[in-house]
Design a protein around this motif. Structure first.
Motif, mmCIF file in Angstrom:
data_model
loop_
_atom_site.group_PDB
_atom_site.id
_atom_site.type_symbol
_atom_site.label_atom_id
_atom_site.label_comp_id
_atom_site.label_asym_id
_atom_site.label_seq_id
_atom_site.Cartn_x
_atom_site.Cartn_y
_atom_site.Cartn_z
ATOM 1 N N LEU A 98 0.831 -1.206 0.000
ATOM 2 C CA LEU A 98 0.000 0.000 0.000
ATOM 3 C C LEU A 98 0.864 1.254 0.000
ATOM 4 N N ARG A 99 1.890 1.274 0.853
ATOM 5 C CA ARG A 99 2.795 2.425 0.893
ATOM 6 C C ARG A 99 3.471 2.623 -0.457
ATOM 7 N N THR A 100 3.905 1.517 -1.065
ATOM 8 C CA THR A 100 4.554 1.598 -2.374
ATOM 9 C C THR A 100 3.589 2.133 -3.421
ATOM 10 N N PHE A 101 2.354 1.640 -3.402
ATOM 11 C CA PHE A 101 1.335 2.116 -4.348
ATOM 12 C C PHE A 101 1.144 3.624 -4.208
ATOM 13 N N LEU A 102 1.068 4.113 -2.982
ATOM 14 C CA LEU A 102 0.888 5.540 -2.751
ATOM 15 C C LEU A 102 2.100 6.339 -3.217
ATOM 16 N N GLN A 103 3.309 5.818 -2.999
ATOM 17 C CA GLN A 103 4.519 6.501 -3.462
ATOM 18 C C GLN A 103 4.550 6.579 -4.988
ATOM 19 N N VAL A 104 4.152 5.503 -5.643
ATOM 20 C CA VAL A 104 4.129 5.489 -7.105
ATOM 21 C C VAL A 104 3.077 6.475 -7.609
ATOM 22 N N ARG A 105 1.926 6.487 -6.970
ATOM 23 C CA ARG A 105 0.847 7.396 -7.377
ATOM 24 C C ARG A 105 1.243 8.866 -7.225
ATOM 25 N N ARG A 106 2.018 9.171 -6.189
ATOM 26 C CA ARG A 106 2.477 10.548 -5.965
ATOM 27 C C ARG A 106 3.680 10.903 -6.848
ATOM 28 N N GLY A 107 4.231 9.923 -7.546
ATOM 29 C CA GLY A 107 5.373 10.183 -8.410
ATOM 30 C C GLY A 107 6.710 10.143 -7.683
ATOM 31 N N GLU A 108 6.717 9.686 -6.443
ATOM 32 C CA GLU A 108 7.949 9.616 -5.664
ATOM 33 C C GLU A 108 8.769 8.378 -5.993
ATOM 34 N N ALA A 109 8.136 7.374 -6.569
ATOM 35 C CA ALA A 109 8.808 6.102 -6.844
ATOM 36 C C ALA A 109 8.242 5.489 -8.116
ATOM 37 N N THR A 110 8.997 4.534 -8.645
ATOM 38 C CA THR A 110 8.530 3.742 -9.786
ATOM 39 C C THR A 110 8.679 2.266 -9.417
ATOM 40 N N LEU A 111 8.067 1.425 -10.214
ATOM 41 C CA LEU A 111 8.188 -0.017 -9.980
ATOM 42 C C LEU A 111 9.378 -0.612 -10.720
ATOM 43 N N GLY A 112 10.295 0.219 -11.124
ATOM 44 C CA GLY A 112 11.510 -0.245 -11.796
ATOM 45 C C GLY A 112 12.363 -1.097 -10.871
ATOM 46 N N ILE A 113 13.149 -1.977 -11.464
ATOM 47 C CA ILE A 113 13.992 -2.876 -10.669
ATOM 48 C C ILE A 113 15.469 -2.585 -10.864
ATOM 49 N N GLY A 114 15.788 -1.352 -11.222
ATOM 50 C CA GLY A 114 17.167 -0.973 -11.513
ATOM 51 C C GLY A 114 18.155 -1.388 -10.452
ATOM 52 N N LYS A 115 17.881 -1.104 -9.202
ATOM 53 C CA LYS A 115 18.829 -1.414 -8.128
ATOM 54 C C LYS A 115 18.974 -2.925 -7.919
ATOM 55 N N LEU A 116 17.977 -3.685 -8.331
ATOM 56 C CA LEU A 116 18.038 -5.129 -8.149
ATOM 57 C C LEU A 116 19.101 -5.765 -9.043
ATOM 58 N N ILE A 117 19.268 -5.232 -10.227
ATOM 59 C CA ILE A 117 20.217 -5.845 -11.164
ATOM 60 C C ILE A 117 21.528 -5.073 -11.274
ATOM 61 N N GLU A 118 21.655 -4.004 -10.520
ATOM 62 C CA GLU A 118 22.893 -3.218 -10.558
ATOM 63 C C GLU A 118 23.743 -3.521 -9.346
ATOM 64 N N PRO A 119 25.016 -3.497 -9.410
ATOM 65 C CA PRO A 119 25.808 -3.415 -10.630
ATOM 66 C C PRO A 119 25.740 -4.729 -11.403
ATOM 67 N N VAL A 120 25.819 -4.624 -12.675
ATOM 68 C CA VAL A 120 25.681 -5.775 -13.565
ATOM 69 C C VAL A 120 26.766 -6.818 -13.291
ATOM 70 N N SER A 121 27.904 -6.400 -12.809
ATOM 71 C CA SER A 121 29.001 -7.343 -12.549
ATOM 72 C C SER A 121 28.655 -8.335 -11.437
ATOM 73 N N TYR A 122 27.657 -8.039 -10.614
ATOM 74 C CA TYR A 122 27.251 -8.940 -9.526
ATOM 75 C C TYR A 122 26.245 -9.999 -9.968
ATOM 76 N N ILE A 123 25.704 -9.883 -11.157
ATOM 77 C CA ILE A 123 24.667 -10.813 -11.610
ATOM 78 C C ILE A 123 25.149 -12.263 -11.597
ATOM 79 N N PRO A 124 26.355 -12.587 -12.091
ATOM 80 C CA PRO A 124 26.788 -13.993 -12.028
ATOM 81 C C PRO A 124 26.862 -14.527 -10.592
#
Length: 169
Positions: free
Chosen positions: A62-88
């Motif tokens: 719910l908090r995430t939904f409200l943050q996305v609705r207010r434009g404070e956050a997105t549902l992007g997963i950028g930090k999950l796959i960064e840095p790319v060198s850690y993926i392996p």
């Protein structure tokens, strides 16, 4: 009235932070379906803990939904796959975890825990200090056997080590 010329802060991607809560809800629901054969007190405890976990996860969503609705956050997963060198390394840890789940039924709790800890620490440490890692893994695995299987008499999967120790003791 706010000055329109002020830059708005960039929305941060927080979609990756929702993966563990989603998995926690799925695990809780699965766990609820597996406790039908256990004593009533264990069922009550499991339902309480699982319900609190689900409630907290829903509040996070719910908090995430409200943050996305207010434009404070997105549902992007950028930090999950960064840095790319850690993926392996991350994929290696995932493979080790899946291997643990698959092998524990044949190798038993202690040997599988030893293998998982040893390989995971070597992966994370890039193969350095192998003797130290093996010693720590052996101590933790044996300590886990001593506490959970010997002292608490839990029903973890038995393998060659557990069967040997049951015969010796």
């Amino acid at each position: 009235m706010a000055d329109k010329s002020e830059p708005t802060p960039k929305a941060k991607p927080i979609g990756g932070e929702l993966l563990l809560p989603a998995a926690a809800i799925l695990f809780s629901v699965y766990y609820f379906t597996t406790i039908t054969e256990v004593p009533f007190s264990a069922q009550v405890s499991a339902l309480f803990v699982g319900s609190v976990l689900i409630l907290l996860c829903c509040l996070l969503f719910l908090r995430t939904f409200l943050q996305v609705r207010r434009g404070e956050a997105t549902l992007g997963i950028g930090k999950l796959i960064e840095p790319v060198s850690y993926i392996p390394i991350r994929l290696g840890l995932l493979a080790l975890t899946l291997g643990f789940v698959f092998l524990v039924q044949w190798l038993g709790f202690t040997l599988t825990t030893f293998l998982f800890l040893s390989l995971a620490m070597m992966l994370l440490n890039r193969g350095r200090k192998k003797r130290f890692i093996i010693a720590v893994s052996a101590a933790l695995s044996f300590g886990g056997w001593l506490l959970f299987i010997y002292a608490f008499d839990t029903r973890f999967p038995a393998g060659p080590f557990e069967n040997l120790m049951a015969a010796v003791l």
